[in-house]
Motif scaffolding. Structure first.
Motif, PDB file in Angstrom:
ATOM      1  N   VAL A   1       5.963  -1.769 -12.276  1.00  0.00           N
ATOM      2  CA  VAL A   1       5.532  -1.121 -11.975  1.00  0.00           C
ATOM      3  C   VAL A   1       5.240   0.301 -13.239  1.00  0.00           C
ATOM      4  O   VAL A   1       6.515   0.527 -12.578  1.00  0.00           O
ATOM      5  CB  VAL A   1       5.774  -0.443 -10.242  1.00  0.00           C
ATOM      6  CG1 VAL A   1       4.626   0.938 -10.054  1.00  0.00           C
ATOM      7  CG2 VAL A   1       5.306  -1.701  -9.798  1.00  0.00           C
ATOM      8  N   PHE A   2       4.130   0.700 -13.057  1.00  0.00           N
ATOM      9  CA  PHE A   2       3.739   1.382 -14.420  1.00  0.00           C
ATOM     10  C   PHE A   2       3.544   2.897 -13.544  1.00  0.00           C
ATOM     11  O   PHE A   2       1.924   2.809 -12.552  1.00  0.00           O
ATOM     12  CB  PHE A   2       2.571   1.246 -14.658  1.00  0.00           C
ATOM     13  CG  PHE A   2       3.096   0.077 -16.170  1.00  0.00           C
ATOM     14  CD1 PHE A   2       4.061   0.075 -17.230  1.00  0.00           C
ATOM     15  CD2 PHE A   2       2.952  -1.158 -16.481  1.00  0.00           C
ATOM     16  CE1 PHE A   2       4.632  -0.410 -17.998  1.00  0.00           C
ATOM     17  CE2 PHE A   2       3.405  -2.239 -16.607  1.00  0.00           C
ATOM     18  CZ  PHE A   2       3.969  -1.868 -17.908  1.00  0.00           C
TER      19      PHE A   2
ATOM     20  N   ILE B   1       1.708  -6.874 -12.308  1.00  0.00           N
ATOM     21  CA  ILE B   1       1.938  -5.354 -12.784  1.00  0.00           C
ATOM     22  C   ILE B   1       0.829  -4.880 -11.676  1.00  0.00           C
ATOM     23  O   ILE B   1       0.132  -5.122 -10.908  1.00  0.00           O
ATOM     24  CB  ILE B   1       1.741  -4.576 -14.334  1.00  0.00           C
ATOM     25  CG1 ILE B   1      -0.135  -5.473 -14.272  1.00  0.00           C
ATOM     26  CG2 ILE B   1       1.978  -5.955 -14.950  1.00  0.00           C
ATOM     27  CD1 ILE B   1      -0.418  -4.460 -15.760  1.00  0.00           C
ATOM     28  N   VAL B   2       1.486  -3.787 -11.260  1.00  0.00           N
ATOM     29  CA  VAL B   2       0.932  -2.431 -10.893  1.00  0.00           C
ATOM     30  C   VAL B   2       0.622  -1.092 -11.461  1.00  0.00           C
ATOM     31  O   VAL B   2       1.918  -0.729 -11.904  1.00  0.00           O
ATOM     32  CB  VAL B   2       1.521  -2.306  -8.802  1.00  0.00           C
ATOM     33  CG1 VAL B   2       0.540  -1.531  -8.527  1.00  0.00           C
ATOM     34  CG2 VAL B   2       1.466  -3.441  -8.446  1.00  0.00           C
ATOM     35  N   LEU B   3      -0.793  -0.256 -11.011  1.00  0.00           N
ATOM     36  CA  LEU B   3      -1.007   0.764 -12.110  1.00  0.00           C
ATOM     37  C   LEU B   3      -0.908   0.890 -10.591  1.00  0.00           C
ATOM     38  O   LEU B   3      -1.649   1.697 -10.267  1.00  0.00           O
ATOM     39  CB  LEU B   3      -1.968   0.978 -12.892  1.00  0.00           C
ATOM     40  CG  LEU B   3      -2.016  -0.065 -13.966  1.00  0.00           C
ATOM     41  CD1 LEU B   3      -2.851   0.176 -15.030  1.00  0.00           C
ATOM     42  CD2 LEU B   3      -1.117  -0.029 -15.132  1.00  0.00           C
ATOM     43  N   VAL B   4      -0.030   3.031 -11.351  1.00  0.00           N
ATOM     44  CA  VAL B   4       0.209   4.666 -10.421  1.00  0.00           C
ATOM     45  C   VAL B   4      -0.642   5.690 -10.659  1.00  0.00           C
ATOM     46  O   VAL B   4       0.349   5.436 -11.884  1.00  0.00           O
ATOM     47  CB  VAL B   4       1.021   4.120  -9.898  1.00  0.00           C
ATOM     48  CG1 VAL B   4       1.740   5.390  -8.491  1.00  0.00           C
ATOM     49  CG2 VAL B   4       1.935   3.093  -9.133  1.00  0.00           C
TER      50      VAL B   4
ATOM     51  N   MET C   1       4.492   4.853  -2.703  1.00  0.00           N
ATOM     52  CA  MET C   1       5.089   3.670  -2.852  1.00  0.00           C
ATOM     53  C   MET C   1       5.577   2.611  -2.547  1.00  0.00           C
ATOM     54  O   MET C   1       5.401   1.296  -2.919  1.00  0.00           O
ATOM     55  CB  MET C   1       6.653   5.032  -3.637  1.00  0.00           C
ATOM     56  CG  MET C   1       6.126   5.153  -5.167  1.00  0.00           C
ATOM     57  SD  MET C   1       5.063   5.287  -6.405  1.00  0.00           S
ATOM     58  CE  MET C   1       5.692   3.344  -6.425  1.00  0.00           C
ATOM     59  N   ARG C   2       5.163   2.931  -1.157  1.00  0.00           N
ATOM     60  CA  ARG C   2       5.145   1.647  -0.359  1.00  0.00           C
ATOM     61  C   ARG C   2       4.375   0.579  -0.979  1.00  0.00           C
ATOM     62  O   ARG C   2       4.290   0.127  -0.127  1.00  0.00           O
ATOM     63  CB  ARG C   2       4.617   1.971   0.931  1.00  0.00           C
ATOM     64  CG  ARG C   2       6.244   0.909   2.151  1.00  0.00           C
ATOM     65  CD  ARG C   2       5.683   1.325   3.416  1.00  0.00           C
ATOM     66  NE  ARG C   2       4.597   2.430   3.964  1.00  0.00           N
ATOM     67  CZ  ARG C   2       5.236   3.701   4.226  1.00  0.00           C
ATOM     68  NH1 ARG C   2       6.391   3.790   4.012  1.00  0.00           N
ATOM     69  NH2 ARG C   2       4.735   4.373   5.095  1.00  0.00           N
ATOM     70  N   ALA C   3       3.464   1.261  -0.671  1.00  0.00           N
ATOM     71  CA  ALA C   3       1.868   0.279  -1.061  1.00  0.00           C
ATOM     72  C   ALA C   3       1.937  -0.342  -2.226  1.00  0.00           C
ATOM     73  O   ALA C   3       1.446  -1.496  -2.475  1.00  0.00           O
ATOM     74  CB  ALA C   3       0.639   1.727  -1.140  1.00  0.00           C
ATOM     75  N   ALA C   4       2.040   0.635  -2.930  1.00  0.00           N
ATOM     76  CA  ALA C   4       2.504  -0.142  -4.492  1.00  0.00           C
ATOM     77  C   ALA C   4       3.462  -1.334  -4.596  1.00  0.00           C
ATOM     78  O   ALA C   4       3.222  -2.147  -5.532  1.00  0.00           O
ATOM     79  CB  ALA C   4       3.309   0.879  -5.363  1.00  0.00           C
TER      80      ALA C   4
END
Length: 354
Positions: free
Chosen positions: A123-124, A149-152, A306-309
């Motif tokens: 997670v970025f 990966i997930v971009l936040v 962050m729950r979604a990420a």
């Protein structure tokens, strides 16, 4: 085995968590008959009290997940990291926090280390994907290797990965509308470097809100009410000084740290918050309710974000393809004591160096 004298007991953990000693025993022994929420409550109680958890034989974490954040000096990032870690631990994963600092380990070096250690995903948070001048090859290379990966907190439409962010344009609209409702007509924005996507979105929302409220003729005119510096206390103070020199009685700040700097700038001129100048922050990072006066701010819904990420990352790890449409999380205006009615007479502004 009995607890050592002077150390917290099982009963102490149970009392702190508000559950029975039998429930605490089941959690600490790794039994699966306890809900995830209760388990988290008990483990948190044990950690707070300093109760040494027994090592449960035969258990193994589901895998390693990297959490890359730009820094820890801004209190919003530790809050984000903590929220993400709680979700990952609940799912059985071991989170590895990778925090950057000037002159320290870079994002690319963290990527290399996580890849070498066989991380299941990354997670970025506000990484180089949030910098409009940085390339996205690093993320595309990870995806080509099959790394989930997930971009936040940024936007990279050319990267095949789920993305989630707080709706920062809406955040600025909320702040401006609140100040307009308080009678303010001279509203300025303290902003960080405009090469970052969050800055661009905040500026767009602020400019749109000024024009919509009739406080600026057009986008160009609205832009004259924006002062860009750095996302720091010192940056907020410098930007606020510029805006105060041009007669603004209300300041919308792109981060809580900048808002603290803005309040310092106001006070250094012998003015008062909010009697003379109102200040709004962004993030609602820890302790902002305890400033003097308590800071009105637009809250980033950290736990929802962050729950979604984490949920999206875990779905990708399981081989499920998550939508590539950026998920925008709605912010919330939190009104406290740093905003008030516009002064009947604009305060006398000392235009020299405070």
């Amino acid at each position: 085995m009995t607890d050592a004298p002077g150390r917290p007991r099982l009963a102490d953990v149970a009392a702190y968590a508000g559950v029975s000693t039998a429930t605490v025993s089941r959690v600490l022994s790794g039994k699966s008959t306890v809900s995830a929420e209760t388990r988290q409550t008990v483990l948190a109680a044990a950690d707070v009290l300093g109760y040494e958890r027994p090592r449960v034989s035969g258990t193994r974490a589901a895998g390693l997940v990297g959490l890359v954040v730009p820094e820890l000096t801004n209190p919003i990032f530790p809050a984000i990291a903590q929220a993400a870690e709680a979700q990952l631990v609940k799912a059985g994963y071991t989170p590895l926090l990778c925090a950057q600092s000037p002159g320290g380990t870079t994002e690319d070096e963290y990527i290399e280390t996580l890849s070498e250690h066989g991380a299941d995903g990354i997670v970025f948070v506000s990484g180089l994907h949030a910098d409009s001048l940085a390339g996205h090859d690093r993320y595309r290379a990870l995806r080509e290797r099959g790394m989930p990966i997930v971009l936040v907190g940024g936007f990279a439409p050319d990267v095949d990965a789920p993305q989630v962010a707080t709706d920062e344009a809406t955040a600025e609209r909320l702040a401006v509308r609140h100040l307009v409702a308080q009678g303010h007509r001279h509203i300025g924005l303290t902003l960080g470097p405009e090469r970052f996507v969050p800055s661009q979105r905040k500026r767009a929302g602020f400019v749109d809100a000024l024009v919509s409220a009739g406080l600026a003729h057009d986008v160009t005119d609205a832009g004259t009410h924006v002062a860009s510096t750095l996302y720091t206390v010192e940056g907020g103070q410098a930007a606020a000084n510029d805006l105060l020199n041009s007669g603004h009685t209300a300041l919308v700040c792109a981060s809580d740290l900048m808002a603290l700097g803005a309040m310092r700038a106001v006070r250094s001129r012998g003015l008062r918050v909010p009697d003379d100048v109102s200040v709004v922050g962004f993030d609602d990072s820890p302790l902002m309710a305890f400033t003097e006066p308590p800071l009105t701010t637009v809250r980033q819904p950290v736990h929802v974000l962050m729950r979604a990420a984490v949920s999206m990352l875990l779905s990708e790890i399981r081989g499920e393809r998550v939508t590539r449409t950026e998920l925008m999380i709605e912010p919330e205006l939190v009104v406290r004591g740093s905003t008030g009615a516009a002064p009947a007479t604009p305060p006398r502004i000392d235009r020299g160096e405070p």
